[in-house]
Design an enzyme around this catalytic site. Structure first.
Site, mmCIF file in Angstrom:
data_model
loop_
_atom_site.group_PDB
_atom_site.id
_atom_site.type_symbol
_atom_site.label_atom_id
_atom_site.label_comp_id
_atom_site.label_asym_id
_atom_site.label_seq_id
_atom_site.Cartn_x
_atom_site.Cartn_y
_atom_site.Cartn_z
ATOM 1 N N ARG A 5 -22.014 36.172 18.834
ATOM 2 C CA ARG A 5 -22.216 35.300 19.688
ATOM 3 C C ARG A 5 -20.549 35.297 19.722
ATOM 4 N NH1 ARG A 5 -26.584 32.709 17.662
ATOM 5 N NH2 ARG A 5 -27.971 33.158 19.320
ATOM 6 N N LYS A 17 -10.230 40.187 29.548
ATOM 7 C CA LYS A 17 -11.035 40.981 30.459
ATOM 8 C C LYS A 17 -11.683 41.814 29.588
ATOM 9 C CE LYS A 17 -9.827 40.468 34.967
ATOM 10 N NZ LYS A 17 -10.131 40.971 36.312
ATOM 11 N N GLU A 39 0.780 51.466 37.388
ATOM 12 C CA GLU A 39 0.244 50.102 36.996
ATOM 13 C C GLU A 39 0.938 48.521 37.084
ATOM 14 O OE1 GLU A 39 -2.935 47.658 37.651
ATOM 15 O OE2 GLU A 39 -4.462 49.631 36.602
ATOM 16 N N LYS A 46 2.299 40.015 34.337
ATOM 17 C CA LYS A 46 0.891 39.634 33.698
ATOM 18 C C LYS A 46 0.660 38.443 33.339
ATOM 19 C CE LYS A 46 -3.438 41.699 32.882
ATOM 20 N NZ LYS A 46 -4.707 42.338 32.796
ATOM 21 N N GLU A 75 -9.536 34.077 37.381
ATOM 22 C CA GLU A 75 -9.281 34.733 38.619
ATOM 23 C C GLU A 75 -10.118 34.006 39.325
ATOM 24 O OE1 GLU A 75 -10.708 38.652 37.009
ATOM 25 O OE2 GLU A 75 -9.913 39.025 39.627
ATOM 26 N N ARG A 110 -4.684 35.144 39.825
ATOM 27 C CA ARG A 110 -5.441 36.303 39.748
ATOM 28 C C ARG A 110 -5.555 37.514 40.459
ATOM 29 N NH1 ARG A 110 -7.744 36.731 33.115
ATOM 30 N NH2 ARG A 110 -7.441 39.022 33.525
ATOM 31 N N ASN A 165 -5.541 42.609 41.414
ATOM 32 C CA ASN A 165 -6.289 43.607 42.472
ATOM 33 C C ASN A 165 -6.033 44.293 42.995
ATOM 34 O OD1 ASN A 165 -8.113 43.396 40.407
ATOM 35 N ND2 ASN A 165 -9.079 41.351 42.043
ATOM 36 N N HIS A 218 -6.832 47.894 44.083
ATOM 37 C CA HIS A 218 -8.173 48.568 43.188
ATOM 38 C C HIS A 218 -9.712 48.501 43.813
ATOM 39 C CE1 HIS A 218 -5.356 48.251 39.662
ATOM 40 N NE2 HIS A 218 -6.093 47.778 38.348
ATOM 41 N N HIS A 250 -11.120 51.563 42.688
ATOM 42 C CA HIS A 250 -12.020 51.414 41.591
ATOM 43 C C HIS A 250 -12.906 52.348 42.631
ATOM 44 C CE1 HIS A 250 -11.143 47.882 38.882
ATOM 45 N NE2 HIS A 250 -11.256 48.824 38.035
ATOM 46 N N HIS A 255 -6.829 56.094 35.978
ATOM 47 C CA HIS A 255 -7.518 55.064 35.698
ATOM 48 C C HIS A 255 -5.789 54.201 37.018
ATOM 49 C CE1 HIS A 255 -8.687 50.604 36.478
ATOM 50 N NE2 HIS A 255 -6.955 50.494 36.483
HETATM 51 N N1 NAD Z 1 -9.117 44.600 30.856
HETATM 52 C C1 NAD Z 1 -8.778 44.642 31.528
HETATM 53 O O1 NAD Z 1 -8.163 44.178 31.854
HETATM 54 C C2 NAD Z 1 -8.253 45.585 32.017
HETATM 55 C C3 NAD Z 1 -7.123 46.169 32.937
HETATM 56 C C4 NAD Z 1 -6.533 47.525 33.425
HETATM 57 C C5 NAD Z 1 -7.136 48.848 33.098
HETATM 58 N N2 NAD Z 1 -9.068 48.314 32.165
HETATM 59 C C6 NAD Z 1 -8.468 49.300 31.586
HETATM 60 O O2 NAD Z 1 -8.728 50.469 31.358
HETATM 61 C C7 NAD Z 1 -9.403 51.662 30.903
HETATM 62 C C8 NAD Z 1 -7.765 52.733 31.447
HETATM 63 O O3 NAD Z 1 -7.737 52.664 30.338
HETATM 64 P P1 NAD Z 1 -6.604 53.802 29.536
HETATM 65 O O4 NAD Z 1 -5.052 55.088 30.274
HETATM 66 O O5 NAD Z 1 -5.085 53.212 28.238
HETATM 67 O O6 NAD Z 1 -7.064 55.202 28.866
HETATM 68 P P2 NAD Z 1 -7.687 55.325 27.334
HETATM 69 O O7 NAD Z 1 -7.750 54.567 27.224
HETATM 70 O O8 NAD Z 1 -9.250 56.546 28.260
HETATM 71 O O9 NAD Z 1 -6.757 55.899 26.978
HETATM 72 C C9 NAD Z 1 -6.167 57.232 27.578
HETATM 73 C C10 NAD Z 1 -6.703 58.559 26.433
HETATM 74 O O10 NAD Z 1 -5.587 58.793 26.058
HETATM 75 C C11 NAD Z 1 -5.299 59.027 24.841
HETATM 76 N N3 NAD Z 1 -4.350 58.085 24.259
HETATM 77 C C12 NAD Z 1 -4.441 56.932 23.448
HETATM 78 N N4 NAD Z 1 -3.398 56.507 23.155
HETATM 79 C C13 NAD Z 1 -2.784 57.461 22.453
HETATM 80 C C14 NAD Z 1 -1.356 57.612 21.971
HETATM 81 N N5 NAD Z 1 -0.993 56.903 21.579
HETATM 82 N N6 NAD Z 1 -1.183 58.873 22.158
HETATM 83 C C15 NAD Z 1 -1.970 60.265 22.475
HETATM 84 N N7 NAD Z 1 -3.095 60.135 23.208
HETATM 85 C C16 NAD Z 1 -3.729 58.891 23.276
HETATM 86 C C17 NAD Z 1 -7.005 57.802 24.621
HETATM 87 O O11 NAD Z 1 -7.589 59.009 23.741
HETATM 88 C C18 NAD Z 1 -7.290 59.050 26.091
HETATM 89 O O12 NAD Z 1 -7.843 59.332 25.690
HETATM 90 C C19 NAD Z 1 -10.179 51.414 32.058
HETATM 91 O O13 NAD Z 1 -11.079 51.314 31.528
HETATM 92 C C20 NAD Z 1 -9.906 51.055 33.068
HETATM 93 O O14 NAD Z 1 -10.920 50.037 33.592
HETATM 94 C C21 NAD Z 1 -8.464 47.227 31.449
HETATM 95 ZN ZN ZN Z 2 -5.763 49.016 36.386
#
Ligand code: NAD
Ligand code: ZN
Length: 348
Positions: free
Chosen positions: A105, A127, A169, A210, A220, A224, A228, A231, A235, A247
């Site tokens: 939980r 999030k 972003e 942010k 949100e 907030r 988006n 997005h 998305h 992304h």
């Molecule tokens: N929670 C939120 O508010 C929020 C906001 C924006 C995006 N997101 C989410 O974030 C995700 C995208 O995140 P991302 O772009 O970081 O993708 P990711 O986590 O897949 O990382 C991208 C790639 O880089 C590699 N990697 C990570 N750190 C590294 C490093 N230091 N050196 C070499 N390789 C490295 C990872 O293994 C992966 O293959 C999406 O799922 C998106 O929906 C969430």
């Molecule tokens: Zn995003």
């Protein structure tokens, strides 16, 4: 945040997230590149830690991985006095955060972002969640991390396309809040070369923007929504591309299309689209919808988006660089006639 701040992690954990033992959750790639270093520094600081990993890639941000990880934590005897360290990009952050939000939980967690995107965006705001067949991030929870520790030095190993994806972003942060910050991205080379000074400046300003927005509206219901921008279309394009697009790349396309929607509906003056796409071009980010995706399929996915109200499409749209539109009822999203959206999607 800063260069080498991971050295401060033991002190931060003791102060903000004390626990009997810690589950470090990372994807394979991050575990391979940076896992051993983190584990040995935490172990030598006297913490009990265990590393859990899952396969890298957005397509693994699923209920199945959530279930595998929670089962592994249960089997390893992690109790309510334990905590999660979400280590990696946004995928690890969202997935490990969701494990923490739901495990017994809810147990505390700390975010240790290692991608530019995760440092400036996904690790902040609480999030968490997973993607499901019906769409991205449709199952999740709000679960604030006790701390977010972003070490710029980690970005040295990040591939160029991933760096650019994070920049998308950051450019968005400029569009929604700060025209001067937006303009600062014109000098792309130092950022793409991952020079620590320029990267640190980006991480610092984007975190400020942010954090400002999410503290004003943690769940949100209001402002907030401006985060988006890009997005709603982004998305849809991201899901439909079958994860061919990163992304940030999908968000770049989304910002370009939504800027045209803002122009076509009279919310922004002509020129917004050109200014945004010119900036994204400097980072070789895509700005057009892939030809394989039909307008009808994009519209259909957008209708299922969380931002639609009663099936009507709403977008967070800029009036100009640095300023977002607010509708007459105070909402930071604007209802757009489906005809306008369809025309923009068709005119490629
Ligand atoms: N929670 C939120 O508010 C929020 C906001 C924006 C995006 N997101 C989410 O974030 C995700 C995208 O995140 P991302 O772009 O970081 O993708 P990711 O986590 O897949 O990382 C991208 C790639 O880089 C590699 N990697 C990570 N750190 C590294 C490093 N230091 N050196 C070499 N390789 C490295 C990872 O293994 C992966 O293959 C999406 O799922 C998106 O929906 C969430
Ligand atoms: Zn995003």
């Amino acid at each position: 945040m800063g260069c080498g701040v991971v050295d401060q992690l033991p002190g931060l954990l003791r102060a903000h997230c004390p626990a009997h033992q810690y589950a470090v959750i990372a994807d394979h790639r991050v575990a391979e590149l940076h896992g051993a270093g983190l584990m040995s520094s935490l172990t030598s600081a006297g913490f009990t830690v265990r590393l859990f990993h899952f396969p890298s890639g957005e397509w693994n941000k699923t209920r199945e991985q959530w279930s595998a990880l929670t089962d592994q934590l249960l089997a390893a005897g992690f109790g309510r006095d334990s905590a999660v360290i979400a280590f990696g990009g946004g995928v690890s952050g969202d997935l490990a955060g969701f494990v923490a939000a739901t495990y017994l939980r809810g147990i505390p967690h700390v975010q240790l972002p290692t991608t530019l995107l995760a440092m400036i965006d996904s690790s902040i705001g609480g999030k968490t969640g997973v993607d499901v067949p019906a769409g991205k991030n449709l199952v999740g929870a709000f679960h604030q991390p006790r701390a977010v520790v972003a070490d710029i030095n980690r970005l040295a190993t990040l591939p160029r396309t991933q760096t650019a994806s994070g920049v998308a972003e950051a450019i968005k942060h400029g569009v929604i809040r700060d025209a001067v910050y937006f303009a600062s991205f014109a000098d792309a080379a130092p950022i793409l070369a991952r020079e620590t000074g320029p990267l640190e400046a980006v991480v610092r300003r984007s975190i400020e923007i942010k954090t400002d927005v999410v503290t004003a509206d943690e769940r949100e219901s209001g402002v907030r929504a401006i985060l988006n921008f890009g997005h709603t279309v982004g998305h849809a394009v991201e899901s439909l591309s079958g994860f061919d697009l990163l992304h940030g790349e999908a968000v770049a396309i989304g910002m370009a299309i939504e800027a045209r929607i803002a122009e076509a509906s009279g919310i922004a003056a002509a020129g917004l689209h050109a200014a945004i796409t010119a900036m994204l071009d400097r980072y070789a980010l895509p700005t057009a919808i892939p030809e394989s995706l039909t307008s009808a399929s994009i519209l259909e996915v957008m209708q299922a988006d969380k931002k639609t109200r009663a099936g009507r499409l709403r977008f967070a749209l800029p009036t100009t660089i640095g300023q977002m539109a607010q509708s007459s009822d105070g909402a930071w999203t604007v209802e757009i006639d489906e005809q306008v959206t369809r025309q923009v999607l068709d005119s490629r």
